[in-house]
Design an enzyme around this catalytic site. Structure first.
Site, PDB file in Angstrom:
ATOM      1  N   ASP A   1      36.861  43.944  39.781  1.00 47.99           N
ATOM      2  CA  ASP A   1      38.097  43.393  39.222  1.00 47.99           C
ATOM      3  C   ASP A   1      39.221  43.630  40.231  1.00 47.99           C
ATOM      4  O   ASP A   1      39.711  44.753  40.374  1.00 47.99           O
ATOM      5  CB  ASP A   1      38.448  44.081  37.904  1.00 47.99           C
ATOM      6  CG  ASP A   1      37.444  43.827  36.787  1.00 47.99           C
ATOM      7  OD1 ASP A   1      36.303  43.437  37.080  1.00 47.99           O
ATOM      8  OD2 ASP A   1      37.803  44.053  35.614  1.00 47.99           O
TER       9      ASP A   1
ATOM     10  N   LYS B   1      41.629  37.585  34.740  1.00 47.00           N
ATOM     11  CA  LYS B   1      41.856  38.722  33.847  1.00 47.00           C
ATOM     12  C   LYS B   1      43.356  38.927  33.659  1.00 47.00           C
ATOM     13  O   LYS B   1      44.116  38.826  34.629  1.00 47.00           O
ATOM     14  CB  LYS B   1      41.197  39.960  34.448  1.00 47.00           C
ATOM     15  CG  LYS B   1      41.433  41.263  33.702  1.00 47.00           C
ATOM     16  CD  LYS B   1      40.703  42.408  34.399  1.00 47.00           C
ATOM     17  CE  LYS B   1      41.074  43.772  33.829  1.00 47.00           C
ATOM     18  NZ  LYS B   1      40.380  44.874  34.548  1.00 47.00           N
TER      19      LYS B   1
ATOM     20  N   LYS C   1      39.059  37.382  30.926  1.00 51.24           N
ATOM     21  CA  LYS C   1      39.020  38.751  30.424  1.00 51.24           C
ATOM     22  C   LYS C   1      40.398  39.161  29.939  1.00 51.24           C
ATOM     23  O   LYS C   1      41.378  39.095  30.685  1.00 51.24           O
ATOM     24  CB  LYS C   1      38.529  39.716  31.504  1.00 51.24           C
ATOM     25  CG  LYS C   1      38.496  41.181  31.043  1.00 51.24           C
ATOM     26  CD  LYS C   1      37.910  42.086  32.121  1.00 51.24           C
ATOM     27  CE  LYS C   1      38.008  43.558  31.733  1.00 51.24           C
ATOM     28  NZ  LYS C   1      37.440  44.457  32.778  1.00 51.24           N
TER      29      LYS C   1
END
Length: 232
Positions: free
Chosen positions: A90, A153, A183
């Site tokens: 990430d 995300k 996400k």
């Protein structure tokens, strides 16, 4: 929309990114992940390698939490994490570049990390949505698509502007369509909030209080009953 506990658990990256986290804390996180049946654990790169129960993936972060790192440094960090057993990375973008509309730079930054993360591994792009205008959210998401990311995300959970919101998740999903995952992460503390994020379009959830969220699922009738989540 309703979800069984086991189904909701499979949306979850069970997360521990506190600076004071110890190897013992991470070991406990991994054990709990197996008990809860989550999709993965998400830990700081310095905690790798880490063993997890069968079926639990390992995620880590890159350029975290500020994103103010040279792309080459982010790429090197991501490559080392993969070599140490991470299944997913990430990364944090340079948020200022997105705010100022420099989306070519955002795309180049993501592409540099993508080149370091094999295509059989997952790259998620943290855009810090609470700090962005809708226009900047759209631009950052389009940059992620163009650079070959697998997910966008919402948040690191550390930005003072806050964490995930239903509005941001919905806009991100509308922008990336079915091409990427979305996400939602940051401030999701209840089952209602988790279900609301999924209904808004999230395909993964970053949770640090996973057990409490799953324990609260009883009585959460549907995602439409959820509340918007803020930051940590």
């Amino acid at each position: 929309m309703t979800l069984a506990r086991a189904d909701l658990a499979q949306y979850v990256d069970h997360t521990l990114l506190k600076p004071e986290a110890t190897p013992g804390d991470v070991e406990a996180l991994a054990t709990e992940a197996g008990e809860l049946g989550v999709f993965s654990i998400c830990v700081s790169p310095s905690m790798l390698p880490v063993s997890t129960p069968a079926g639990v993936a390992v995620a880590t972060v890159c350029g975290f939490p500020s994103g103010k790192h040279h792309s080459s440094i982010k790429a090197a960090e991501a490559a080392l994490s993969i070599a140490q057993g991470a299944d997913e990375v990430d990364m944090v973008i340079d948020v200022a570049a997105a705010i100022e509309g420099r989306f070519d730079e955002v795309q180049d930054d993501i592409a540099a990390v993508r080149a370091a993360v094999p295509t059989d591994k997952v790259l998620k792009v943290i855009i810090e949505s609470a700090a962005l205008s809708d226009e900047s959210i759209v631009g950052a998401c389009r940059a992620a698509v163009a650079a070959g990311a697998d997910f966008v995300k919402t948040s690191t959970g550390f930005h003072p502007a806050g964490g995930a919101s239903e509005h941001a998740v919905r806009l991100m999903r509308e922008t990336v369509g079915d091409a990427l995952g979305v996400k939602a992460s940051g401030g999701i503390r209840t089952a209602d909030a988790a279900l609301a994020m999924i209904e808004a379009g999230a395909s993964r959830l970053g949770l640090s209080g996973t057990r409490a969220v799953l324990d609260g699922l009883d009585g959460s009738a549907s995602a439409s009953d959820g509340e918007e989540a803020g930051g940590y």
